[in-house]
Enzyme design. Structure first.
Site, PDB file in Angstrom:
ATOM      1  CE  LYS A  55      -3.756  -2.692   1.835  1.00 60.86           C
ATOM      2  NZ  LYS A  55      -4.493  -3.261   2.966  1.00 60.86           N
ATOM      3  CD  GLN A  99      -3.358  -4.952   6.143  1.00 60.05           C
ATOM      4  OE1 GLN A  99      -3.200  -3.974   5.418  1.00 60.05           O
ATOM      5  NE2 GLN A  99      -4.034  -6.022   5.749  1.00 60.05           N
ATOM      6  CG  ASP A 122      -9.313  -0.167   3.901  1.00 56.37           C
ATOM      7  OD1 ASP A 122      -9.275  -0.423   2.682  1.00 56.37           O
ATOM      8  OD2 ASP A 122      -9.018  -0.994   4.783  1.00 56.37           O
TER       9      ASP A 122
END
Ligand code: NAP
Length: 281
Positions: A55, A99, A122
């Site tokens: 990322k 994450q 996200d």
């Protein structure tokens, strides 16, 4: 039948070229400021570390900055919430990625929901999910939003189609189903307690495999002419769907790898650029 290959790698590359230009334009306008994605990695799971690194690399490819925060595996919920709050309050951060998964002592839902809506690039907060489900503006959850973008790029019609989503996780199956509903598909959601899974799948015009088990969905459950989307990726280069026998008889399919995977990171950075443009532009 010659199936359309839903080539996520290609679409991601096209999008990266456009994002690079948008970041450069923003820099020119703001005295060299760029969108910034903060990534939070808790613990030392090697797969998670690789995803976070990928990322960060994607940010660099388009000229955007990222800020990597690494916390020990002993981190507790309160400590993580405090880190996220600091990032929410930092005007130099435009997107926050936590994450998944975090170590088991942490309340992951509480941590996701700590992320401010405008930085939830996200698409993991309950608020963002609820707004998206109601057709209000919110950043979509990256993997299912990436799948929607891929289907849109190849002009796959969803309206009136019967979509079957296998899996109901908060980051994939559930938001996927709501996005397809928003696109006017008729949606069936299957999970580990579903009875007659095969019969549900046989009726699918569009099938999304998000189970996490290699080739769990068998090719002979899928009808001719279906659109087949496989979110899974397992050692040996297979996904959650037995794909090889399908490629001559379906309308479209995602390759594994190179289908859904590249669209996830691409959606994350695209949504961060959008957030950066809103904040800086
Ligand atoms: P997950 O949290 O483990 O969820 C798996 C889902 O599959 C659950 O809803 C589960 O049902 C369902 N399931 C399990 N066994 C089943 C069965 N026998 N019949 C029907 N449904 C069953 O996994 P996830 O995070 O959603 O990930 C799903 C897949 O997508 C994995 O292969 C993962 O690697 C992949 N993935 C890819 C990306 C990407 O960027 N490409 C991102 C995320 C995930 P219950 O809810 O009843 O337990």
């Amino acid at each position: 039948m010659s199936a359309i290959v839903l080539d996520g790698k290609h679409v991601a590359q096209l999008t990266e070229a456009a994002l690079t230009e948008r970041v450069a334009a923003l820099k020119a306008k703001t005295n060299n400021r760029t969108p910034v994605l903060a990534t939070i990695l808790v613990g030392d799971d090697p797969a998670s570390a690789t995803y976070v690194k990928m990322k960060g690399n994607a940010c660099r490819r388009i000229g955007m900055e990222s800020k990597a925060i690494e916390l020990p595996s002993t981190t507790r919920t309160n400590g993580l919430l405090a880190e996220i709050e600091a990032l929410n309050n930092d005007p130099d951060v435009h997107g926050i990625l936590l994450q998944h998964p975090v170590p088991s002592q942490i309340d992951e839902r509480a941590a996701f929901d700590m992320i401010a809506l405008e930085k939830d690039v996200d698409g993991v907060t309950c608020l963002g999910f609820g707004r998206m489900s109601m057709g209000e503006s919110a950043y979509g959850c990256a993997t299912p939003q990436g799948i929607m973008r891929l289907l849109d790029h190849y002009e796959i019609e969803l309206s009136g189609k019967h979509a079957v989503v296998v899996g109901r996780s908060p980051i994939l199956g559930k938001p996927m189903a709501m996005m397809m509903l928003q696109a006017d598909a008729t949606v069936t959601i299957c999970h580990s307690r579903t009875q007659g899974l095969e019969e549900h799948i046989k009726r699918a015009d569009v099938i999304v495999g998000a189970v996490g088990r290699p080739e769990f969905i068998r090719a002979d459950w899928i009808k001719d002419g279906a659109v087949v989307v496989d979110a899974g990726y397992h050692p040996g280069g297979v996904g959650d769907i037995e794909m090889a026998p399908l490629i001559d008889r379906v309308a479209a399919y995602t390759p594994v790898p190179g289908g859904v995977g590249p669209m996830t990171i691409n959606t994350l950075i695209m949504q961060t650029v959008e957030s950066g443009e809103k904040a800086l532009g």
